[in-house]
Write a protein that holds these residues in place. Structure first.
Motif, PDB file in Angstrom:
ATOM      1  N   UNK A 367     -45.650  33.337  -4.100  1.00 43.14           N
ATOM      2  CA  UNK A 367     -45.743  34.435  -5.146  1.00 43.14           C
ATOM      3  C   UNK A 367     -47.118  34.663  -5.347  1.00 43.14           C
ATOM      4  N   UNK A 368     -47.834  33.592  -5.908  1.00 46.79           N
ATOM      5  CA  UNK A 368     -49.126  33.749  -6.203  1.00 46.79           C
ATOM      6  C   UNK A 368     -50.195  34.177  -5.247  1.00 46.79           C
ATOM      7  N   UNK A 369     -49.991  33.595  -3.729  1.00 44.55           N
ATOM      8  CA  UNK A 369     -50.757  34.165  -2.654  1.00 44.55           C
ATOM      9  C   UNK A 369     -50.416  35.558  -2.326  1.00 44.55           C
ATOM     10  N   UNK A 370     -49.194  35.946  -2.437  1.00 45.36           N
ATOM     11  CA  UNK A 370     -48.942  37.406  -2.403  1.00 45.36           C
ATOM     12  C   UNK A 370     -49.690  38.237  -3.039  1.00 45.36           C
ATOM     13  N   UNK A 371     -49.802  38.030  -4.519  1.00 41.43           N
ATOM     14  CA  UNK A 371     -50.565  38.884  -5.242  1.00 41.43           C
ATOM     15  C   UNK A 371     -52.081  38.758  -5.102  1.00 41.43           C
ATOM     16  N   UNK A 372     -52.502  37.570  -4.663  1.00 35.69           N
ATOM     17  CA  UNK A 372     -54.136  37.330  -4.309  1.00 35.69           C
ATOM     18  C   UNK A 372     -54.372  38.032  -2.978  1.00 35.69           C
ATOM     19  N   UNK A 373     -53.633  38.054  -2.067  1.00 31.65           N
ATOM     20  CA  UNK A 373     -53.668  38.925  -0.671  1.00 31.65           C
ATOM     21  C   UNK A 373     -53.772  40.497  -1.078  1.00 31.65           C
ATOM     22  N   UNK A 395     -56.170  22.998   5.206  1.00 37.25           N
ATOM     23  CA  UNK A 395     -55.668  23.789   6.531  1.00 37.25           C
ATOM     24  C   UNK A 395     -54.120  24.309   6.166  1.00 37.25           C
ATOM     25  N   UNK A 396     -53.473  23.607   5.467  1.00 38.61           N
ATOM     26  CA  UNK A 396     -52.179  23.806   5.125  1.00 38.61           C
ATOM     27  C   UNK A 396     -51.980  24.958   4.327  1.00 38.61           C
ATOM     28  N   UNK A 397     -52.807  24.926   3.133  1.00 38.76           N
ATOM     29  CA  UNK A 397     -53.065  26.392   2.230  1.00 38.76           C
ATOM     30  C   UNK A 397     -53.581  27.407   3.113  1.00 38.76           C
ATOM     31  N   UNK A 398     -54.536  27.182   3.909  1.00 41.66           N
ATOM     32  CA  UNK A 398     -54.998  28.232   4.692  1.00 41.66           C
ATOM     33  C   UNK A 398     -53.821  29.046   5.689  1.00 41.66           C
ATOM     34  N   UNK A 399     -53.270  28.303   6.188  1.00 46.53           N
ATOM     35  CA  UNK A 399     -52.068  28.736   7.299  1.00 46.53           C
ATOM     36  C   UNK A 399     -50.913  29.498   6.457  1.00 46.53           C
ATOM     37  N   UNK A 400     -50.526  28.898   5.195  1.00 45.09           N
ATOM     38  CA  UNK A 400     -49.627  29.504   4.448  1.00 45.09           C
ATOM     39  C   UNK A 400     -49.946  30.837   3.942  1.00 45.09           C
ATOM     40  N   UNK A 401     -51.359  30.982   3.509  1.00 44.50           N
ATOM     41  CA  UNK A 401     -52.002  32.307   2.962  1.00 44.50           C
ATOM     42  C   UNK A 401     -51.973  33.297   4.134  1.00 44.50           C
ATOM     43  N   UNK A 402     -52.497  32.920   5.343  1.00 47.27           N
ATOM     44  CA  UNK A 402     -52.588  33.632   6.495  1.00 47.27           C
ATOM     45  C   UNK A 402     -51.155  34.218   6.888  1.00 47.27           C
ATOM     46  N   UNK A 403     -50.259  33.511   6.959  1.00 45.88           N
ATOM     47  CA  UNK A 403     -48.967  33.824   7.232  1.00 45.88           C
ATOM     48  C   UNK A 403     -48.360  34.916   6.224  1.00 45.88           C
ATOM     49  N   UNK A 404     -48.748  34.673   4.804  1.00 45.37           N
ATOM     50  CA  UNK A 404     -48.332  35.689   3.933  1.00 45.37           C
ATOM     51  C   UNK A 404     -48.993  37.056   4.037  1.00 45.37           C
ATOM     52  N   UNK A 405     -50.138  36.811   4.325  1.00 46.47           N
ATOM     53  CA  UNK A 405     -51.126  37.851   4.871  1.00 46.47           C
ATOM     54  C   UNK A 405     -50.471  38.887   5.800  1.00 46.47           C
ATOM     55  N   UNK A 412     -46.024  46.738   5.787  1.00 45.20           N
ATOM     56  CA  UNK A 412     -47.148  48.083   5.503  1.00 45.20           C
ATOM     57  C   UNK A 412     -47.541  48.057   4.103  1.00 45.20           C
ATOM     58  N   UNK A 413     -47.963  46.753   3.528  1.00 45.89           N
ATOM     59  CA  UNK A 413     -48.507  46.613   2.277  1.00 45.89           C
ATOM     60  C   UNK A 413     -49.960  46.004   2.417  1.00 45.89           C
ATOM     61  N   UNK A 414     -51.127  46.641   1.911  1.00 49.41           N
ATOM     62  CA  UNK A 414     -52.487  46.495   2.045  1.00 49.41           C
ATOM     63  C   UNK A 414     -52.815  44.989   1.481  1.00 49.41           C
ATOM     64  N   UNK A 415     -53.053  44.246   2.276  1.00 49.49           N
ATOM     65  CA  UNK A 415     -53.400  42.774   2.069  1.00 49.49           C
ATOM     66  C   UNK A 415     -54.534  42.081   3.124  1.00 49.49           C
ATOM     67  N   UNK A 416     -55.249  41.108   2.655  1.00 51.03           N
ATOM     68  CA  UNK A 416     -56.245  40.549   3.644  1.00 51.03           C
ATOM     69  C   UNK A 416     -56.293  39.041   3.175  1.00 51.03           C
ATOM     70  N   UNK A 417     -57.031  38.336   4.226  1.00 48.15           N
ATOM     71  CA  UNK A 417     -57.177  37.015   3.559  1.00 48.15           C
ATOM     72  C   UNK A 417     -58.677  36.949   3.091  1.00 48.15           C
ATOM     73  N   UNK A 418     -58.793  36.319   1.844  1.00 47.98           N
ATOM     74  CA  UNK A 418     -60.207  36.317   1.259  1.00 47.98           C
ATOM     75  C   UNK A 418     -60.879  34.823   1.671  1.00 47.98           C
ATOM     76  N   UNK A 419     -61.941  34.617   1.504  1.00 48.97           N
ATOM     77  CA  UNK A 419     -62.695  33.706   1.796  1.00 48.97           C
ATOM     78  C   UNK A 419     -62.000  32.539   0.869  1.00 48.97           C
ATOM     79  N   UNK A 420     -61.794  31.019   1.519  1.00 49.77           N
ATOM     80  CA  UNK A 420     -61.248  30.172   1.121  1.00 49.77           C
ATOM     81  C   UNK A 420     -62.201  28.935   0.819  1.00 49.77           C
TER      82      UNK A 420
END
Length: 539
Positions: A367-373, A395-405, A412-420
Motif C-alpha cells: 500500500x505504501x509503495x503504491x502511494x509512493x510510486x 534488491x527484494x525491496x526494489x523488485x517489489x517496488x518495480x512490480x508495483x509500478x 493506466x495509473x500514472x506511476x514511476x520508480x523513483x531513485x532508491x
C-alpha cells in the motif's frame, strides 16, 4: 555541585541548547494509590472510565504532537488495549480490591518485570509504564495527582520525565527542563531539541529548595536562587546566544554554506507535513528525511493508499524542484505499531523492524509503495529503505517496488520508480557499503552509534559511553562518505549528529557534504559552518 552564600549551581550534561530563567517547579511522580473505594460495580465502572479517559488523553497528545512523538506514545496505547492485562485487573476488582489497588498492583508488577529485564530497551520502557499507571490513578481521583500546575516560563525539574508528560506542558512561554537523571539521547531530549526547549540532564541530587532557577543548556548548568553576579553572568551568556541565533537567522538568506571551497547542502528532517510550516524550512536545499511513521499513529487503523498519497504529494509540491527523500515505514524497535509490528520480541532493536518488517508484511508495504510510486511522477522523489543489513534486502525491496509500478501502469495509473537508497545505520551495511547498488546513502547516526557502541541510546545509565564522536563511529561515517565520493553516489547524514555544532568539524572532515537537520536547527548549523569555513572555530 558548586555553592555560594546566595546560590547553588549544579552541573549536568547538555541535552538541548538554550537558556531559561524562571520559577523552579518540581514534578515528582506520585505512586500513592489510596482512595475511598465504592461497590464492586462502582469500582469496575470507575476504572473503565479512567482507562478510556487515559486512552483519549494519549490519543489527543499523539494527534497534536504527530511524527515520532506519536510513535513513542503508541506503547502506552498498546498496553491499554492489552485485553489479558485489563481482564486480570477487573478480575482483581471482582475479588474485592479497589480499582486503584487492582490497577497499581498490576502495573507495579509489570514495572518490576521491565526493571529486572536484562534487555535495556525493556528497562527504559518502565518509565512509560509508571507514567501510564499514574495517569490512570489521577483520572480515578478526578484529575488529581498528575503534579502541580506549571506556570509558563518555568524551569521544570524532575527525576526523569516521560514523553507524554513533556507534551502536556505548555512551552509556548518558554521555560526549560532540568532532569536529575535522564539521557541526552532519550525520547524526551529529542522532543526538546525539536521544540527548542533548553534541557540539561544528569544533574544528580537537588534539594527541595530554590524559588528561582537559571538553566543554561549551553554550559549544562542549573543555578538556584542566584546572586546578583550569577544573574549578570547568566544574562550575558544568554545575550551572546541570542545574538548568535540572530546572526544565524540572517545567514539563512545568504548564498549556500561552503567549507574548503565545497558547497555544503543543508536539508531538513520532517516528522509530518505540518513541519513545513516552520519559518526556516523554506531556506533548506530540500528534504533529507521525511519520516512516514506519523501515518501509522492515526486512529482508525493503518493508513490507506489515498491517505498516504495525499501526504507525500503535499510535501513534493511544497519542495517544487528540490529533492525530497521519503523513508518507508521504520516501525519496530522503540516504535511498536498495533497490527503491524511483532509483539513479545526479546530485543526489539535487533528484531524484525524497518525494511525487515515491511518485507515480512507485504500486504501493508504494498500500500505504501503504491502511494509512493504515484507520487514519484512529480520527479523530485527519492525513496529510502531503513534498517538494511544485506544487499539482498535492498534488491527484494526494489523488485517489489518495480512490480508495483508495472501493475499501476497496467491499470493506466500514472506511476514511476523513483531513485532508491538505504539508511546506513547497521554497522554491517557501512562495512560492506560497496556491495549495495543504491542510488544514494543516508547515514542514520542515532542507530549506527548505538549498534557500534552496544549502548541503548534511551538508557541514561549508558549516556557517558554513548558518544557519537567515538572513533569507531566516525570511521564508519568516513568509510561511507569516501565510497560516495569515489563512486559519485550521494551520501548525507540525517541523524542527531548533523544538528550538533560540536560534531560538525568531525563530520566535515569525514567527507560529508550533505547534512539533514530539524528546521529549527537549520540557521545555527549554517552559521556554524560559515564560522568554521572562515577559521572562526566553535568558540
Amino acid at each position: 555541585m558548586q555553592g555560594s552564600a546566595t546560590g547553588l549551581a549544579y552541573r549536568g550534561r547538555t541535552a538541548s541548547i538554550g537558556f531559561a530563567r524562571g520559577p523552579l517547579v518540581r514534578v515528582d511522580a506520585s505512586t500513592t494509590c489510596e482512595r475511598v473505594a465504592g461497590t464492586l460495580v462502582e469500582e469496575a465502572l470507575a476504572l473503565r472510565k479512567a482507562i478510556d479517559l487515559a486512552s483519549g488523553q494519549i490519543a489527543e497528545l499523539a494527534a497534536i504532537a504527530g511524527g515520532e512523538a506519536a510513535q513513542i506514545l503508541e506503547f502506552q496505547v498498546a498496553l491499554l488495549e492489552d485485553q489479558d492485562l485489563i481482564e486480570a485487573i477487573f478480575s482483581s476488582i471482582g475479588e474485592g480490591n479497589g480499582a486503584d489497588v487492582a490497577w497499581c498492583s498490576a502495573l507495579d508488577a509489570q514495572i518490576g518485570d521491565y526493571n529486572s529485564a536484562e534487555d535495556e530497551y525493556l528497562k527504559a520502557r518502565s518509565s512509560d509504564l509508571a507514567d501510564l499507571r499514574d495517569r490512570v490513578i489521577a483520572n480515578l481521583r478526578g484529575g488529581e495527582g498528575r503534579g502541580p500546575e506549571i506556570p509558563g516560563g518555568s524551569v521544570v525539574c524532575a527525576d526523569d520525565l516521560p514523553p507524554s508528560r513533556f507534551l502536556e506542558i505548555d512551552w509556548s512561554a518558554g521555560g526549560g527542563l532540568a532532569l536529575l537523571r535522564g539521557s541526552p539521547t532519550s525520547h524526551v531530549a529529542m522532543l526538546a531539541r525539536a521544540r527548542g526547549i533548553p534541557m540539561v540532564v544528569q544533574l544528580g541530587a537537588i534539594p527541595q529548595v530554590g524559588a528561582t532557577a537559571l538553566l543554561d543548556g549551553e554550559g549544562a548548568t542549573l543555578e538556584l536562587d542566584p546572586s546578583a553576579e550569577q544573574l549578570r553572568l547568566f544574562e550575558q551568556r544568554r545575550e551572546i546566544h541570542r545574538k548568535s541565533r540572530a546572526s544565524a537567522r540572517a545567514i539563512l538568506r545568504r548564498p549556500t554554506a561552503s567549507w574548503r571551497g565545497e558547497r555544503i547542502k543543508l536539508l531538513i528532517n520532517i516528522q509530518r507535513v505540518e513541519d513545513l510550516d516552520h519559518a526556516d524550512a523554506q531556506y533548506a536545499d530540500g528534504i533529507g528525511l521525511m519520516r512516514t511513521e506519523f501515518l501509522l499513529a492515526e486512529r482508525g487503523g493503518l493508513p490507506d493508499e489515498e491517505t498516504q498519497y495525499r501526504a507525500y504529494d503535499a510535501v513534493l509540491r511544497w519542495a517544487d524542484r528540490r529533492p525530497v527523500t521519503i523513508r518507508t515505514f521504520d516501525a519496530g524497535g522503540d516504535k511498536p505499531v498495533p497490527g503491524f509490528t511483532i509483539d513479545g520480541e526479546a530485543n526489539p532493536f535487533l528484531g524484525v523492524r524497518g525494511l525487515r518488517l515491511c518485507l515480512a508484511r507485504p500486504e501493508i508495504f504494498t500500500v505504501q509503495l503504491r502511494a509512493l510510486a504515484r507520487a514519484a511522477v512529480r520527479g523530485n522523489l527519492r525513496v529510502m529503505f531503513p534498517m538494511v543489513t544485506a544487499p539482498d534486502e535492498l534488491e527484494a525491496g526494489r523488485k517489489l517496488f518495480a512490480d508495483i509500478v508495472q501493475s499501476l501502469q497496467a491499470e493506466r495509473i500514472a506511476a514511476m520508480l523513483p531513485e532508491l537508497g538505504i539508511m546506513v545505520e547497521v554497522p554491517a551495511a557501512a562495512l560492506a557499503i560497496a556491495t549495495f547498488k543504491a542510488a544514494f546513502f543516508s547515514i542514520g547516526s542515532n542507530d549506527l552509534a548505538q549498534y557500534v557502541l552496544a549502548c541503548d541510546r534511551s538508557n541514561g545509565a549508558l549516556a557517558p559511553l554513548m558518544d557519537s564522536l567515538h572513533p569507531a563511529v566516525l570511521e564508519l561515517i568516513a568509510r561511507t562518505a569516501e565510497h560516495g565520493r569515489r563512486t559519485g553516489t550521494s551520501v548525507s547524514l540525517c541523524g542527531d549528529m548533523a544538528g550538533e555544532e560540536r560534531c560538525l568539524p568531525a563530520l566535515l572532515n569525514c567527507g560529508l557534504r550533505q547534512l539533514s537537520v530539524n528546521a529549527s536547527s537549520l540557521a545555527q548549523i549554517k552559521h556554524t559552518i560559515d564560522r568554521l569555513s572562515s577559521g572562526g572555530g566553535l568558540g
